[in-house]
Design a protein around this motif. Structure first.
Motif, PDB file in Angstrom:
ATOM      1  N   GLN A 233      80.576 -33.289  94.892  1.00 19.48           N
ATOM      2  CA  GLN A 233      79.430 -33.865  94.206  1.00 19.48           C
ATOM      3  C   GLN A 233      79.679 -33.864  92.696  1.00 19.48           C
ATOM      4  OE1 GLN A 233      75.753 -31.922  95.088  1.00 19.48           O
ATOM      5  NE2 GLN A 233      74.565 -33.191  93.681  1.00 19.48           N
ATOM      6  N   VAL A 234      79.452 -34.997  92.088  1.00 18.95           N
ATOM      7  CA  VAL A 234      79.674 -35.127  90.655  1.00 18.95           C
ATOM      8  C   VAL A 234      78.480 -34.547  89.887  1.00 18.95           C
ATOM      9  CG1 VAL A 234      80.028 -36.738  88.760  1.00 18.95           C
ATOM     10  CG2 VAL A 234      81.103 -37.177  90.981  1.00 18.95           C
ATOM     11  N   GLN A 235      78.811 -33.724  88.905  1.00 15.65           N
ATOM     12  CA  GLN A 235      77.772 -33.186  88.027  1.00 15.65           C
ATOM     13  C   GLN A 235      78.254 -33.191  86.586  1.00 15.65           C
ATOM     14  OE1 GLN A 235      76.814 -29.290  90.027  1.00 15.65           O
ATOM     15  NE2 GLN A 235      74.733 -29.967  89.561  1.00 15.65           N
ATOM     16  N   LEU A 236      77.371 -33.596  85.687  1.00 19.35           N
ATOM     17  CA  LEU A 236      77.605 -33.483  84.258  1.00 19.35           C
ATOM     18  C   LEU A 236      76.499 -32.582  83.732  1.00 19.35           C
ATOM     19  CD1 LEU A 236      79.107 -36.164  85.081  1.00 19.35           C
ATOM     20  CD2 LEU A 236      78.638 -36.950  82.758  1.00 19.35           C
ATOM     21  N   VAL A 237      76.886 -31.471  83.129  1.00 19.92           N
ATOM     22  CA  VAL A 237      75.914 -30.473  82.715  1.00 19.92           C
ATOM     23  C   VAL A 237      75.986 -30.287  81.211  1.00 19.92           C
ATOM     24  CG1 VAL A 237      75.092 -28.126  83.028  1.00 19.92           C
ATOM     25  CG2 VAL A 237      76.147 -29.340  84.957  1.00 19.92           C
ATOM     26  N   GLU A 238      74.932 -30.744  80.504  1.00 21.66           N
ATOM     27  CA  GLU A 238      74.874 -30.593  79.045  1.00 21.66           C
ATOM     28  C   GLU A 238      74.265 -29.255  78.669  1.00 21.66           C
ATOM     29  OE1 GLU A 238      73.594 -35.084  79.586  1.00 21.66           O
ATOM     30  OE2 GLU A 238      73.093 -33.153  80.518  1.00 21.66           O
ATOM     31  N   SER A 239      74.682 -28.767  77.512  1.00 24.45           N
ATOM     32  CA  SER A 239      74.087 -27.559  76.948  1.00 24.45           C
ATOM     33  C   SER A 239      74.266 -27.593  75.436  1.00 24.45           C
ATOM     34  CB  SER A 239      74.742 -26.298  77.536  1.00 24.45           C
ATOM     35  OG  SER A 239      76.123 -26.286  77.260  1.00 24.45           O
ATOM     36  N   GLY A 240      73.553 -26.696  74.755  1.00 26.21           N
ATOM     37  CA  GLY A 240      73.724 -26.564  73.319  1.00 26.21           C
ATOM     38  C   GLY A 240      72.628 -27.175  72.473  1.00 26.21           C
ATOM     39  N   GLY A 241      71.679 -27.838  73.099  1.00 24.76           N
ATOM     40  CA  GLY A 241      70.575 -28.395  72.327  1.00 24.76           C
ATOM     41  C   GLY A 241      69.654 -27.300  71.802  1.00 24.76           C
ATOM     42  N   GLY A 242      68.723 -27.714  70.951  1.00 21.80           N
ATOM     43  CA  GLY A 242      67.775 -26.753  70.412  1.00 21.80           C
ATOM     44  C   GLY A 242      67.066 -27.280  69.196  1.00 21.80           C
ATOM     45  N   LEU A 243      66.428 -26.361  68.486  1.00 19.88           N
ATOM     46  CA  LEU A 243      65.680 -26.686  67.273  1.00 19.88           C
ATOM     47  C   LEU A 243      66.480 -26.220  66.064  1.00 19.88           C
ATOM     48  CD1 LEU A 243      63.061 -27.515  65.766  1.00 19.88           C
ATOM     49  CD2 LEU A 243      62.215 -25.186  66.212  1.00 19.88           C
ATOM     50  N   VAL A 244      66.639 -27.109  65.095  1.00 24.69           N
ATOM     51  CA  VAL A 244      67.408 -26.784  63.902  1.00 24.69           C
ATOM     52  C   VAL A 244      66.745 -27.458  62.705  1.00 24.69           C
ATOM     53  CG1 VAL A 244      68.989 -28.753  64.185  1.00 24.69           C
ATOM     54  CG2 VAL A 244      69.758 -26.706  62.962  1.00 24.69           C
ATOM     55  N   GLN A 245      66.920 -26.861  61.548  1.00 23.34           N
ATOM     56  CA  GLN A 245      66.391 -27.467  60.329  1.00 23.34           C
ATOM     57  C   GLN A 245      67.305 -28.590  59.851  1.00 23.34           C
ATOM     58  OE1 GLN A 245      65.796 -24.226  57.525  1.00 23.34           O
ATOM     59  NE2 GLN A 245      63.624 -24.136  58.068  1.00 23.34           N
ATOM     60  N   ALA A 246      66.716 -29.504  59.118  1.00 25.96           N
ATOM     61  CA  ALA A 246      67.511 -30.587  58.535  1.00 25.96           C
ATOM     62  C   ALA A 246      68.659 -30.003  57.710  1.00 25.96           C
ATOM     63  CB  ALA A 246      66.629 -31.469  57.668  1.00 25.96           C
ATOM     64  N   GLY A 247      69.836 -30.623  57.853  1.00 30.13           N
ATOM     65  CA  GLY A 247      71.021 -30.118  57.190  1.00 30.13           C
ATOM     66  C   GLY A 247      71.830 -29.150  58.023  1.00 30.13           C
ATOM     67  N   GLY A 248      71.260 -28.704  59.114  1.00 26.82           N
ATOM     68  CA  GLY A 248      71.932 -27.746  59.973  1.00 26.82           C
ATOM     69  C   GLY A 248      72.890 -28.396  60.951  1.00 26.82           C
ATOM     70  N   SER A 249      73.434 -27.573  61.844  1.00 26.22           N
ATOM     71  CA  SER A 249      74.442 -28.035  62.795  1.00 26.22           C
ATOM     72  C   SER A 249      74.120 -27.558  64.204  1.00 26.22           C
ATOM     73  CB  SER A 249      75.831 -27.500  62.409  1.00 26.22           C
ATOM     74  OG  SER A 249      76.241 -27.968  61.151  1.00 26.22           O
ATOM     75  N   LEU A 250      74.573 -28.334  65.160  1.00 27.87           N
ATOM     76  CA  LEU A 250      74.534 -27.950  66.560  1.00 27.87           C
ATOM     77  C   LEU A 250      75.808 -28.454  67.225  1.00 27.87           C
ATOM     78  CD1 LEU A 250      70.880 -28.808  67.738  1.00 27.87           C
ATOM     79  CD2 LEU A 250      71.887 -26.527  67.572  1.00 27.87           C
ATOM     80  N   ARG A 251      76.213 -27.774  68.291  1.00 26.39           N
ATOM     81  CA  ARG A 251      77.352 -28.215  69.072  1.00 26.39           C
ATOM     82  C   ARG A 251      76.914 -28.389  70.519  1.00 26.39           C
ATOM     83  NH1 ARG A 251      82.709 -25.004  71.063  1.00 26.39           N
ATOM     84  NH2 ARG A 251      84.263 -26.664  70.800  1.00 26.39           N
ATOM     85  N   LEU A 252      76.949 -29.617  70.977  1.00 18.95           N
ATOM     86  CA  LEU A 252      76.597 -29.900  72.358  1.00 18.95           C
ATOM     87  C   LEU A 252      77.856 -29.858  73.231  1.00 18.95           C
ATOM     88  CD1 LEU A 252      74.135 -32.909  71.980  1.00 18.95           C
ATOM     89  CD2 LEU A 252      73.673 -30.463  71.808  1.00 18.95           C
ATOM     90  N   SER A 253      77.684 -29.366  74.437  1.00 18.51           N
ATOM     91  CA  SER A 253      78.773 -29.346  75.415  1.00 18.51           C
ATOM     92  C   SER A 253      78.347 -30.115  76.658  1.00 18.51           C
ATOM     93  CB  SER A 253      79.116 -27.905  75.808  1.00 18.51           C
ATOM     94  OG  SER A 253      79.545 -27.157  74.705  1.00 18.51           O
ATOM     95  N   CYS A 254      79.329 -30.686  77.319  1.00 18.35           N
ATOM     96  CA  CYS A 254      79.071 -31.367  78.589  1.00 18.35           C
ATOM     97  C   CYS A 254      80.199 -30.982  79.541  1.00 18.35           C
ATOM     98  CB  CYS A 254      79.011 -32.871  78.402  1.00 18.35           C
ATOM     99  SG  CYS A 254      78.863 -33.810  79.938  1.00 18.35           S
ATOM    100  N   ALA A 255      79.878 -30.135  80.501  1.00 17.20           N
ATOM    101  CA  ALA A 255      80.852 -29.715  81.504  1.00 17.20           C
ATOM    102  C   ALA A 255      80.795 -30.677  82.686  1.00 17.20           C
ATOM    103  CB  ALA A 255      80.549 -28.296  81.964  1.00 17.20           C
ATOM    104  N   VAL A 256      81.966 -31.100  83.128  1.00 13.04           N
ATOM    105  CA  VAL A 256      82.064 -32.132  84.169  1.00 13.04           C
ATOM    106  C   VAL A 256      82.657 -31.534  85.442  1.00 13.04           C
ATOM    107  CG1 VAL A 256      83.056 -34.368  84.763  1.00 13.04           C
ATOM    108  CG2 VAL A 256      82.359 -33.901  82.401  1.00 13.04           C
ATOM    109  N   TYR A 257      81.988 -31.794  86.559  1.00 11.25           N
ATOM    110  CA  TYR A 257      82.424 -31.279  87.846  1.00 11.25           C
ATOM    111  C   TYR A 257      82.516 -32.422  88.859  1.00 11.25           C
ATOM    112  CZ  TYR A 257      80.649 -27.009  85.681  1.00 11.25           C
ATOM    113  OH  TYR A 257      80.399 -25.970  84.818  1.00 11.25           O
ATOM    114  N   GLY A 258      83.508 -32.316  89.744  1.00  8.59           N
ATOM    115  CA  GLY A 258      83.552 -33.211  90.897  1.00  8.59           C
ATOM    116  C   GLY A 258      84.183 -34.571  90.677  1.00  8.59           C
ATOM    117  N   LEU A 259      84.856 -34.779  89.558  1.00 12.24           N
ATOM    118  CA  LEU A 259      85.581 -36.034  89.384  1.00 12.24           C
ATOM    119  C   LEU A 259      86.868 -35.760  88.594  1.00 12.24           C
ATOM    120  CD1 LEU A 259      85.032 -36.865  86.215  1.00 12.24           C
ATOM    121  CD2 LEU A 259      82.946 -37.874  87.127  1.00 12.24           C
ATOM    122  N   ASP A 260      87.754 -36.757  88.610  1.00 13.37           N
ATOM    123  CA  ASP A 260      89.016 -36.650  87.886  1.00 13.37           C
ATOM    124  C   ASP A 260      88.743 -36.873  86.412  1.00 13.37           C
ATOM    125  OD1 ASP A 260      92.228 -38.429  88.116  1.00 13.37           O
ATOM    126  OD2 ASP A 260      91.540 -36.767  86.848  1.00 13.37           O
TER     127      ASP A 260
END
Length: 125
Positions: A1-28
């Protein structure tokens, strides 16, 4: 079964940084270009960035160019979206997606084959 799982979102002040991740399962993973889209309340799904199957080529929306960086780690079957200098207008639900037909990743959400569930990014002013 194919799954794409995002993480890393949230609340941040303007000028700040975030790093989003997307882990992929079940496909090449190496056979798919990967993209990120976002959708703000009341708006359509907007292209953010895409990375080619090899990871050597990236494309960005003009609104994020110079602030966001997309990369992929084949060993971890994961893509990363580093977001710097965030602005309130970046507030949206961010989705990662997998594109089998395009080497570099399409600008059009309808071209993508698989989607994650989305992660919320909120940038306060």
């Amino acid at each position: 079964q194919v799954q794409l799982v995002e993480s890393g979102g949230g609340l941040v002040q303007a000028g700040g940084s975030l790093r989003l991740s997307c882990a992929v399962y079940g496909l090449d993973f190496s056979a798919y270009a990967m993209g990120w889209f976002r959708q703000a309340p009341g708006k359509g799904r907007e292209f953010v960035a895409a990375i080619s199957r090899s990871g050597r080529s990236t494309n960005y929306a003009d609104s994020v160019k110079g602030r966001f960086t997309l990369s992929r780690d084949t060993a971890k079957n994961t893509v990363f979206l580093q977001m710097n200098s965030l602005k309130p207008e970046d507030t949206a639900v961010y989705y990662c997606a997998a594109d089998r037909s395009s080497y570099a990743g399409s600008y059009y959400y309808s071209d993508y084959d698989y989607w994650g569930q989305g992660t919320q990014v909120t940038v306060s002013s």
